[in-house]
Design a protein around this motif. Structure first.
Motif, PDB file in Angstrom:
ATOM      1  N   GLY A 262      14.117  -8.318   2.616  1.00 49.74           N
ATOM      2  CA  GLY A 262      13.186  -7.940   1.414  1.00 49.74           C
ATOM      3  C   GLY A 262      12.037  -7.307   1.815  1.00 49.74           C
ATOM      4  N   GLU A 263      11.682  -6.485   0.784  1.00 49.79           N
ATOM      5  CA  GLU A 263      10.327  -5.554   0.838  1.00 49.79           C
ATOM      6  C   GLU A 263       9.594  -5.917  -0.436  1.00 49.79           C
ATOM      7  N   THR A 264       8.424  -6.006  -0.390  1.00 49.48           N
ATOM      8  CA  THR A 264       7.627  -5.961  -1.472  1.00 49.48           C
ATOM      9  C   THR A 264       6.493  -4.436  -1.150  1.00 49.48           C
ATOM     10  N   CYS A 265       5.718  -3.944  -2.312  1.00 48.50           N
ATOM     11  CA  CYS A 265       4.964  -2.877  -2.208  1.00 48.50           C
ATOM     12  C   CYS A 265       3.447  -3.335  -2.512  1.00 48.50           C
ATOM     13  N   PRO A 266       2.480  -2.362  -1.963  1.00 47.94           N
ATOM     14  CA  PRO A 266       1.186  -2.688  -2.447  1.00 47.94           C
ATOM     15  C   PRO A 266       0.898  -2.878  -4.084  1.00 47.94           C
ATOM     16  N   HIS A 267       1.716  -2.328  -4.776  1.00 48.64           N
ATOM     17  CA  HIS A 267       1.389  -2.416  -6.150  1.00 48.64           C
ATOM     18  C   HIS A 267       1.640  -3.811  -6.890  1.00 48.64           C
ATOM     19  N   TYR A 268       2.738  -4.473  -6.244  1.00 47.13           N
ATOM     20  CA  TYR A 268       3.035  -5.902  -6.788  1.00 47.13           C
ATOM     21  C   TYR A 268       2.062  -6.945  -6.119  1.00 47.13           C
ATOM     22  N   LEU A 269       1.392  -6.635  -5.104  1.00 49.35           N
ATOM     23  CA  LEU A 269       0.286  -7.313  -4.543  1.00 49.35           C
ATOM     24  C   LEU A 269      -1.061  -7.169  -5.074  1.00 49.35           C
ATOM     25  N   LEU A 270      -1.324  -6.120  -5.297  1.00 47.48           N
ATOM     26  CA  LEU A 270      -2.680  -5.649  -5.634  1.00 47.48           C
ATOM     27  C   LEU A 270      -2.960  -5.361  -7.263  1.00 47.48           C
ATOM     28  N   ARG A 284       3.335   2.617 -15.238  1.00 52.61           N
ATOM     29  CA  ARG A 284       4.884   2.322 -15.582  1.00 52.61           C
ATOM     30  C   ARG A 284       5.528   2.351 -14.320  1.00 52.61           C
ATOM     31  N   VAL A 285       6.347   1.195 -13.912  1.00 55.10           N
ATOM     32  CA  VAL A 285       7.068   1.635 -12.573  1.00 55.10           C
ATOM     33  C   VAL A 285       8.287   0.670 -12.692  1.00 55.10           C
ATOM     34  N   ASN A 286       9.289   0.966 -11.928  1.00 55.15           N
ATOM     35  CA  ASN A 286      10.383   0.066 -11.961  1.00 55.15           C
ATOM     36  C   ASN A 286      10.645  -0.668 -10.784  1.00 55.15           C
ATOM     37  N   PRO A 287      10.499  -2.069 -10.440  1.00 53.56           N
ATOM     38  CA  PRO A 287      10.355  -3.043 -11.689  1.00 53.56           C
ATOM     39  C   PRO A 287       8.918  -2.949 -11.826  1.00 53.56           C
ATOM     40  N   PRO A 288       8.654  -3.432 -13.035  1.00 55.64           N
ATOM     41  CA  PRO A 288       7.181  -3.464 -13.512  1.00 55.64           C
ATOM     42  C   PRO A 288       6.185  -4.274 -12.774  1.00 55.64           C
ATOM     43  N   VAL A 289       4.997  -3.756 -12.669  1.00 55.45           N
ATOM     44  CA  VAL A 289       3.836  -4.720 -12.408  1.00 55.45           C
ATOM     45  C   VAL A 289       3.918  -5.987 -13.232  1.00 55.45           C
ATOM     46  N   ARG A 290       3.613  -7.023 -12.545  1.00 62.21           N
ATOM     47  CA  ARG A 290       3.650  -8.180 -13.314  1.00 62.21           C
ATOM     48  C   ARG A 290       2.572  -9.030 -13.767  1.00 62.21           C
ATOM     49  N   GLU A 291       2.772 -10.479 -14.010  1.00 61.33           N
ATOM     50  CA  GLU A 291       1.691 -11.173 -14.267  1.00 61.33           C
ATOM     51  C   GLU A 291       0.956 -11.732 -12.933  1.00 61.33           C
ATOM     52  N   THR A 292      -0.384 -11.863 -13.253  1.00 57.39           N
ATOM     53  CA  THR A 292      -1.146 -12.166 -11.961  1.00 57.39           C
ATOM     54  C   THR A 292      -0.582 -13.090 -11.200  1.00 57.39           C
ATOM     55  N   ASN A 294       2.140 -13.890  -9.930  1.00 59.23           N
ATOM     56  CA  ASN A 294       3.113 -13.483  -9.085  1.00 59.23           C
ATOM     57  C   ASN A 294       2.521 -13.154  -7.594  1.00 59.23           C
ATOM     58  N   GLN A 295       1.197 -12.778  -7.845  1.00 58.49           N
ATOM     59  CA  GLN A 295       0.596 -12.038  -6.446  1.00 58.49           C
ATOM     60  C   GLN A 295       0.486 -12.939  -5.222  1.00 58.49           C
ATOM     61  N   LEU A 296       0.216 -14.227  -5.647  1.00 63.62           N
ATOM     62  CA  LEU A 296      -0.203 -15.250  -4.423  1.00 63.62           C
ATOM     63  C   LEU A 296       1.098 -15.439  -3.785  1.00 63.62           C
ATOM     64  N   GLU A 338       0.912   7.675   0.986  1.00 66.54           N
ATOM     65  CA  GLU A 338      -0.729   7.770   1.597  1.00 66.54           C
ATOM     66  C   GLU A 338      -1.426   7.027   1.676  1.00 66.54           C
ATOM     67  N   THR A 339      -1.345   5.938   0.799  1.00 66.45           N
ATOM     68  CA  THR A 339      -2.252   4.825   0.396  1.00 66.45           C
ATOM     69  C   THR A 339      -1.928   3.617   0.982  1.00 66.45           C
ATOM     70  N   GLN A 340      -0.788   3.366   1.558  1.00 69.33           N
ATOM     71  CA  GLN A 340      -0.444   2.121   1.606  1.00 69.33           C
ATOM     72  C   GLN A 340      -1.147   1.416   2.861  1.00 69.33           C
ATOM     73  N   MET A 341      -1.434   2.291   3.702  1.00 72.57           N
ATOM     74  CA  MET A 341      -1.940   1.714   4.985  1.00 72.57           C
ATOM     75  C   MET A 341      -3.533   1.506   4.699  1.00 72.57           C
ATOM     76  N   PRO A 342      -4.178   2.501   4.091  1.00 80.24           N
ATOM     77  CA  PRO A 342      -5.692   2.106   3.914  1.00 80.24           C
ATOM     78  C   PRO A 342      -5.728   0.857   2.928  1.00 80.24           C
ATOM     79  N   LEU A 343      -4.863   0.723   1.976  1.00 80.11           N
ATOM     80  CA  LEU A 343      -4.936  -0.649   0.915  1.00 80.11           C
ATOM     81  C   LEU A 343      -4.580  -1.800   1.702  1.00 80.11           C
ATOM     82  N   MET A 344      -3.721  -1.642   2.530  1.00 78.63           N
ATOM     83  CA  MET A 344      -3.253  -2.891   2.952  1.00 78.63           C
ATOM     84  C   MET A 344      -4.279  -3.386   4.173  1.00 78.63           C
ATOM     85  N   LEU A 345      -4.716  -2.524   4.895  1.00 80.26           N
ATOM     86  CA  LEU A 345      -5.653  -2.627   6.075  1.00 80.26           C
ATOM     87  C   LEU A 345      -7.039  -3.192   5.216  1.00 80.26           C
TER      88      LEU A 345
END
Ligand code: DOR
Ligand code: ZN
Length: 478
Positions: A262-270, A284-292, A294-296, A338-345
């Motif tokens: 499985g994978e997740t993406c920065p937008h679901y974490l942040l 707007r993205v599929n699947p949608p960004v969800r309730e807070t 879910n992040q933790l 382009e922003t994944q590595m800066p955001l995650m680091l």
């Protein structure tokens, strides 16, 4: 006198999944030749001073949409792979929802031609697995793919989702090939029905998109796909996990021995539900960004290995395609490679994870899951010299106007980061150096399908496959 190498990166801190340590890296003929003490490095034609910088295995983003051919206003293979280079990403896997869809050997050959002429970084190409492409599975594999993509639900490109019956047959056909099937795990019939009702009720604001696709859309799809994977032995990968509740069917399938990742993406974490008001259709993205809430759990699942990797679902669209008033007419997705590595680091800097965790999620595990390890995903002698050299003490603000992607609109605009890739190297060659694109590297990216070695396939229930039951049986009456 030891032999001369092509490049020595000196004075930096090497990051592996186990440790960070001061070391130099020598590169020869595109491969890592040595990693060790500066004084142990052989003579070199070029020396890059990496004092104060961190040397990471280049990220492998297994989920990007580079839109080529079909939608040049959104992205093409040159702009998309340039964006990757600026993000410290040295290999991308490109999705098949281009025009035409990559579902035939001809369309695949076309995309290979396009990518080979334009790519700044290495790439794998996905082929679509749907009702119309089951018959082409063998020819698509022969044409050179990293894996299959199956759309259980509609998204950009409106690739029809196969029925569960067709999906089972598709899994039966792919299982003996050993290829992994990546799933857009959202169940179409649930969300289409809800969207119709929402539209009929006059709901057009951004958050209506989340109402159309509650987590059950994804939970049901993940659970169903896991059952089919378990039955057939087909390997699967769940793309863009967005909710805490998907983790249960994922973890349970893993516990049963299903070959599922499985994978997740920065937008679901942040990002969260709270951001819809601020960003409108841009989010707007599929699947949608969800309730807070879910992040933790998503972070925890990454840390405990339930979720294996980080990818971006880089889904570029033009500004006018993202800013329409009626949410149902807004294109889904936004850029991210382009922003994944800066955001995650930046999150690593905040203590959410270690940098060891990060290289495991961004490089080592993607390489292992798709059979590219140890050629890719590690800084080991003999591996491809795919390297991101990163400043972990650089405070900057993400500015959509400055990014390489053609899609100059994203919810990351204005966000603060504390890390920035300064140089990116693919198979020993600079593709981005001192934050400058190396134009002469255009077309130097290669398809990685040729170096893929998946473990032996383990098909199951082979006596009941569609092929088995329809084959003429020698005189048998059942
Ligand atoms: O929001 C999305 N956009 N999700 C997807 O799965 C596809 C993507 C696209 O291609 O635009
Ligand atoms: Zn996608």
């Amino acid at each position: 006198m030891s032999e001369t190498v092509d490049l020595v990166i000196s004075g930096g801190t090497v990051v592996s999944p186990d440790a960070s340590y001061p070391a130099s890296v020598a590169i020869k003929n595109g491969l890592i030749h040595a990693v060790g003490a500066p004084e142990a490095m052989p003579p070199s034609r070029e020396i890059l001073d990496a004092t104060g910088l961190h040397i990471l295995p280049g990220a492998i983003d297994v989920h990007v949409h580079f839109r080529d051919p079909g939608y040049p206003q959104k992205e093409d293979f040159a702009s998309g792979t340039a964006a990757a280079a600026f993000g410290g990403v040295t290999t991308v896997f490109d999705m098949p929802n281009t025009l035409p869809t990559v579902g035939t050997p001809e369309a695949l050959a076309d995309k290979h031609r396009i990518a080979a002429g334009k790519a700044y970084v290495d790439y794998g190409l996905y082929a679509v697995l749907g009702e119309d492409s089951i018959q082409h599975v063998g020819a698509l594999i022969d044409g050179g793919i990293i894996g299959f993509k199956l759309y259980m639900g509609n998204t950009f490109g409106r690739i029809p989702s196969p029925s569960t019956g067709a999906m089972l047959e598709a899994f039966e056909v792919v299982a003996p090939t050993g290829k992994r099937i990546s799933l857009h795990a959202e169940t179409n019939s649930i969300m289409e029905r809800r969207e119709q009702r929402l539209r009929a009720a006059g709901r057009t604001e951004a958050i209506a998109h989340l109402d159309a696709r509650p987590a059950v859309v994804a939970i049901e799809a993940v659970a169903r796909a896991a059952i089919l994977s378990e039955w057939t032995g087909a390997r699967i990968h769940v793309l863009h996990i967005s909710s805490a509740a998907e983790l249960r069917p994922l973890a349970e399938a893993k516990a049963r021995g299903v070959d599922i990742t499985g994978e997740t993406c920065p937008h679901y974490l942040l990002l969260s539900e709270k951001d819809y008001q601020k960003f409108g259709g841009v989010i707007r993205v599929n699947p949608p960004v969800r309730e807070t809430a879910n992040q933790l759990p998503l972070w925890t699942a990454l840390l405990d290995g339930t979720i294996d990797i980080i990818a971006t679902d880089h889904a570029p669209h033009a500004p006018d395609e993202k800013t329409r008033a009626d949410i149902w007419t807004v294109d889904c997705g936004f850029s991210g490679v382009e922003t994944q590595m800066p955001l995650m680091l930046t999150e690593v800097d905040r203590g959410r994870a270690t940098i060891q965790d990060y290289v495991r999620w961004s490089a080592e595990k993607p390489a292992k899951i798709w059979g590219l390890y140890p050629r890719k995903g590690t800084l080991t002698v003999g591996s491809d010299a795919d390297i991101a050299i990163v400043d972990l003490n650089r405070e900057w603000t993400i500015d959509d106007a400055q990014i390489q992607s053609r899609s100059k609109i994203s919810p990351w605009h204005g966000r603060q980061a504390t890390a920035l890739p300064i140089h990116t190297i693919v198979r020993g060659r600079f593709v981005m150096k001192h934050r400058t694109l190396q134009e002469n590297a255009r077309g130097s990216g290669r398809s990685v399908h040729a170096i893929q070695t998946m473990p032996p396939a383990a098909p199951r229930n082979t006596a009941t496959t569609m092929a088995a039951i329809t084959a003429p049986r020698a005189g048998a009456v059942r």
